[in-house]
Design an enzyme around this catalytic site. Structure first.
Site, PDB file in Angstrom:
ATOM      1  N   ASP A 123      -7.802   4.839 -31.636  1.00  0.00           N
ATOM      2  CA  ASP A 123      -7.142   6.124 -32.021  1.00  0.00           C
ATOM      3  C   ASP A 123      -7.058   6.098 -33.465  1.00  0.00           C
ATOM      4  O   ASP A 123      -6.921   4.658 -34.490  1.00  0.00           O
ATOM      5  CB  ASP A 123      -6.349   5.488 -31.435  1.00  0.00           C
ATOM      6  CG  ASP A 123      -6.557   5.614 -29.796  1.00  0.00           C
ATOM      7  OD1 ASP A 123      -7.463   5.884 -29.266  1.00  0.00           O
ATOM      8  OD2 ASP A 123      -5.434   4.662 -29.384  1.00  0.00           O
TER       9      ASP A 123
HETATM   10  N1  URA Z   1      -7.228   0.604 -26.886  1.00  0.00           N
HETATM   11  C1  URA Z   1      -6.085   1.548 -27.317  1.00  0.00           C
HETATM   12  O1  URA Z   1      -5.082   1.681 -27.003  1.00  0.00           O
HETATM   13  N2  URA Z   1      -6.465   2.465 -28.952  1.00  0.00           N
HETATM   14  C2  URA Z   1      -7.469   1.359 -29.590  1.00  0.00           C
HETATM   15  O2  URA Z   1      -7.447   2.351 -30.652  1.00  0.00           O
HETATM   16  C3  URA Z   1      -8.527   0.657 -29.083  1.00  0.00           C
HETATM   17  C4  URA Z   1      -8.063   0.228 -27.572  1.00  0.00           C
END
Ligand code: URA
Length: 261
Positions: A123
């Site tokens: 993310d």
């Molecule tokens: N899990 C998440 O919630 N976000 C990420 O970026 C990677 C794994």
């Protein structure tokens, strides 16, 4: 009466019988992404594969911890033209090749040529390790949901100390809108900080898991992808994987997905 040469297959069998045990060479090459076993047998038959400097014969077994295997003179850990970068993604950087909003992307952080693609995604607010490569076969295997290469995260959560019962729920699986999560390894090294190791790669999975137990994530950092860790890599920094890391990564993908061997 002149001495006749034994048939070719007998010569090959005799030579192979004298060779050490280990994995069959064509299997090792296939696992490392050099093509199907058939293609790898053809590489061997064409004399393009050497083991410890000697041209290999079909049926040869190798011990990859000790034997040096090369195809066309290139160590098999790394195929020509393929690059593997490990990036420590900073917060605010988008995991995409092209962002319509002109935000900094993970591919902006590494060399432009050859063109590489992120393996999976983090993310925008998540920090930590991300692999970028032009090795499509390995990327596909790493992101395939059933292959289950471990990913380890440190999550700073709100709400303080997480209770034992909530940790147990995370370990056993929590109900998310797209179904139960698979069992995870979860510990709490410091109150309010969780170390989670998961195999799946669902969208925002760690954040949603923590939300489900009432402790939303405040900061999330990926600290390991399969065998790859690098605590010395600063946010925004990247480096190439070593040949040894590529080798162990490929082996860990093969171990997690034996049906592809
Ligand atoms: N899990 C998440 O919630 N976000 C990420 O970026 C990677 C794994």
């Amino acid at each position: 009466m002149p001495q006749l040469e034994p048939p070719l297959w007998e010569q090959i069998a005799a030579k192979n019988a004298a060779l050490p045990s280990g994995e069959r060479l064509q299997k090792v090459l296939a696992i490392r992404g050099w093509g199907s076993r058939r293609v790898c047998e053809d590489l061997i038959a064409a004399g393009r594969v050497t083991v410890n400097g000697e041209v290999a014969v079909l049926g040869r077994r190798v011990d990859t911890d000790h034997d040096h295997v090369k195809v066309d003179g290139v160590p098999i850990g790394v195929k020509p033209g393929l690059v593997y970068y490990l990036l420590n993604k900073a917060s605010g950087v988008v995991t995409t090749a092209n962002d319509p909003h002109s935000r900094p992307t993970v591919v902006d952080q590494v060399p432009l040529e050859p063109r590489v693609y992120p393996v999976g995604r983090l993310d925008i607010d998540t920090e930590g390790l991300l692999l970028l490569t032009n090795d499509g076969a390995l990327a596909q295997r790493l992101t395939h949901p059933s292959h289950g290469v471990e990913k380890e995260y440190l999550a700073e959560v709100s709400g303080g100390m997480v209770a034992q019962g909530a940790l147990r729920r995370l370990r056993q699986g929590v109900e998310l809108e797209d179904g139960m999560t698979a069992p995870a390894k979860v510990s709490q090294p410091t109150p309010g900080v969780l170390r989670l190791t998961i195999h799946e790669g669902r969208n925002r999975q760690v954040r949603r898991m923590c939300e489900a137990i009432g402790h939303p994530v405040q900061r999330l950092v990926r600290v390991r992808i399969g065998p790859l860790r690098d605590p010395a890599l600063a946010p925004g920094e990247w480096r190439e994987l070593t040949a040894g890391e590529v080798k162990t990564l490929i082996e860990s993908v093969a171990a997690a997905s034996p049906q592809l061997r």
